[in-house]
Enzyme design. Structure first.
Site, PDB file in Angstrom:
ATOM      1  N   HIS A 276     -79.141 -96.685  52.795  1.00 34.85           N
ATOM      2  CA  HIS A 276     -79.606 -96.372  54.158  1.00 34.85           C
ATOM      3  C   HIS A 276     -81.039 -96.859  54.356  1.00 34.85           C
ATOM      4  CE1 HIS A 276     -76.574 -94.092  56.337  1.00 34.85           C
ATOM      5  NE2 HIS A 276     -76.368 -93.265  55.333  1.00 34.85           N
TER       6      HIS A 276
ATOM      7  N   GLN B 180     -81.672 -91.866  59.162  1.00 33.45           N
ATOM      8  CA  GLN B 180     -80.595 -91.183  59.881  1.00 33.45           C
ATOM      9  C   GLN B 180     -81.125 -90.150  60.873  1.00 33.45           C
ATOM     10  OE1 GLN B 180     -78.282 -90.363  56.007  1.00 33.45           O
ATOM     11  NE2 GLN B 180     -76.680 -90.550  57.565  1.00 33.45           N
TER      12      GLN B 180
ATOM     13  N   CYS C 157     -70.060 -90.652  55.907  1.00 39.95           N
ATOM     14  CA  CYS C 157     -71.454 -90.805  56.314  1.00 39.95           C
ATOM     15  C   CYS C 157     -71.700 -89.973  57.562  1.00 39.95           C
ATOM     16  CB  CYS C 157     -71.745 -92.280  56.617  1.00 39.95           C
ATOM     17  SG  CYS C 157     -73.474 -92.571  57.034  1.00 39.95           S
ATOM     18  N   LEU C 158     -72.776 -89.188  57.552  1.00 43.21           N
ATOM     19  CA  LEU C 158     -73.053 -88.323  58.699  1.00 43.21           C
ATOM     20  C   LEU C 158     -73.363 -89.141  59.955  1.00 43.21           C
ATOM     21  CD1 LEU C 158     -75.109 -85.593  56.836  1.00 43.21           C
ATOM     22  CD2 LEU C 158     -72.734 -85.485  57.598  1.00 43.21           C
TER      23      LEU C 158
ATOM     24  N   HIS D 153     -75.752 -94.481  47.955  1.00 42.24           N
ATOM     25  CA  HIS D 153     -75.432 -94.456  49.395  1.00 42.24           C
ATOM     26  C   HIS D 153     -76.702 -94.204  50.218  1.00 42.24           C
ATOM     27  CE1 HIS D 153     -72.763 -93.115  52.903  1.00 42.24           C
ATOM     28  NE2 HIS D 153     -73.944 -92.652  53.248  1.00 42.24           N
ATOM     29  N   GLU D 154     -77.541 -93.250  49.745  1.00 41.52           N
ATOM     30  CA  GLU D 154     -78.765 -92.923  50.499  1.00 41.52           C
ATOM     31  C   GLU D 154     -79.792 -94.047  50.409  1.00 41.52           C
ATOM     32  OE1 GLU D 154     -76.594 -89.737  51.342  1.00 41.52           O
ATOM     33  OE2 GLU D 154     -78.267 -90.640  52.398  1.00 41.52           O
TER      34      GLU D 154
ATOM     35  N   GLY E 226     -76.036 -85.553  51.228  1.00 43.94           N
ATOM     36  CA  GLY E 226     -77.145 -86.508  51.164  1.00 43.94           C
ATOM     37  C   GLY E 226     -77.609 -86.801  52.574  1.00 43.94           C
TER      38      GLY E 226
HETATM   39  O1  K2U Z   1     -74.531 -89.888  55.643  1.00 42.79           O
HETATM   40  C1  K2U Z   1     -74.924 -89.551  54.531  1.00 42.79           C
HETATM   41  O2  K2U Z   1     -75.704 -90.238  53.884  1.00 42.79           O
HETATM   42  C2  K2U Z   1     -74.361 -88.264  53.927  1.00 42.79           C
HETATM   43  C3  K2U Z   1     -73.100 -88.623  53.165  1.00 42.79           C
HETATM   44  C4  K2U Z   1     -73.390 -88.492  51.711  1.00 42.79           C
HETATM   45  C5  K2U Z   1     -72.276 -89.075  50.899  1.00 42.79           C
HETATM   46  C6  K2U Z   1     -72.528 -90.231  50.161  1.00 42.79           C
HETATM   47  C7  K2U Z   1     -71.538 -90.786  49.373  1.00 42.79           C
HETATM   48  C8  K2U Z   1     -70.292 -90.186  49.291  1.00 42.79           C
HETATM   49  C9  K2U Z   1     -70.021 -89.033  50.030  1.00 42.79           C
HETATM   50  C10 K2U Z   1     -71.006 -88.472  50.833  1.00 42.79           C
HETATM   51  C11 K2U Z   1     -71.938 -87.710  53.599  1.00 42.79           C
HETATM   52  O3  K2U Z   1     -71.607 -87.872  54.919  1.00 42.79           O
HETATM   53  S1  K2U Z   1     -72.187 -86.022  53.415  1.00 42.79           S
HETATM   54  C12 K2U Z   1     -70.559 -85.426  53.931  1.00 42.79           C
HETATM   55  C13 K2U Z   1     -69.579 -85.587  52.786  1.00 42.79           C
HETATM   56  C14 K2U Z   1     -69.671 -84.670  51.753  1.00 42.79           C
HETATM   57  C15 K2U Z   1     -68.836 -84.807  50.641  1.00 42.79           C
HETATM   58  C16 K2U Z   1     -67.926 -85.867  50.556  1.00 42.79           C
HETATM   59  C17 K2U Z   1     -67.850 -86.790  51.605  1.00 42.79           C
HETATM   60  C18 K2U Z   1     -68.685 -86.659  52.728  1.00 42.79           C
HETATM   61 ZN    ZN Z   2     -74.652 -92.137  55.107  1.00 37.04          ZN
END
Ligand code: K2U
Ligand code: ZN
Length: 176
Positions: free
Chosen positions: A144, A54, A98-99, A140-141, A49
């Protein structure tokens, strides 16, 4: 036609990650290019996501592809002005990352199912229900877009620890 480009991802703490993003008035080729760049940036990270703030753009646009199975077809989702119109009473716990807060993960509890309304890449209004990882990622997005990070759901102690660590990583990356 200029190829898509990978954009730098802002690292927490950064004031732009805490602001409320502005609604997208109406679609333009620039916004469509931004969405394409965000998808490329997300896949490159890799991530499932990414929200426009971001990459430093304070507009209400998110992209996601919560299909984790590497063999499955990617399912890129682009949402302009996404809104959660319904969320379930049942909740799910997921270890989120979260990136913008690199290499740190914590369990977050959220509604298990959400109904989301948005404008898609063709400018059409859409509405659909999501559960599982899709529900987690979209919430989550959308957080943001409202200046909310997953660490805001944690205890002040934990949030402070993760902020300090993220700042350390940010400073290390800033050094040439
Ligand atoms: O920063 C972001 O929005 C990307 C997030 C997306 C995410 C949301 C909720 C739960 C997990 C991930 C991640 O950083 S993308 C990297 C990632 C991928 C799979 C699982 C955990 C983290
Ligand atoms: Zn995030």
């Amino acid at each position: 036609m200029k190829r898509m480009s990978i954009r730098p991802i802002l690292i927490h703490p950064d004031p732009r990650l805490k602001k409320v993003a502005a609604p997208v008035p109406d679609l333009s080729d620039d916004l469509r290019r931004l969405a394409e760049d965000m998808l490329e940036t997300m896949y490159d990270a890799p991530g499932i996501g990414l929200a426009a703030p971001q990459v430093g753009v304070l507009e209400r646009l998110i992209v996601a592809d919560a299909v984790k199975d590497p063999d499955a077809e990617p399912q890129p989702m682009v949402m302009f002005n996404p809104e959660i119109v319904l969320s379930s009473d049942e909740t799910n716990v997921y270890e989120e990352g979260c990136l913008s807060i690199p290499d740190q993960y914590a369990e977050v509890t959220r509604p298990a199912e959400v109904r989301v309304r948005w404008i898609d890449m063709t400018g059409e209004p859409r509405e659909a229900e999501f559960d599982g990882l899709w529900a987690t990622v979209l919430q989550h997005e959308i957080d943001h877009l409202n200046g909310k990070l997953f660490i805001d759901y944690l205890s002040p102690m934990k949030r402070q620890m993760m902020t300090r660590k993220s700042l350390k990583i940010k400073r290390e990356r800033a050094r040439v």
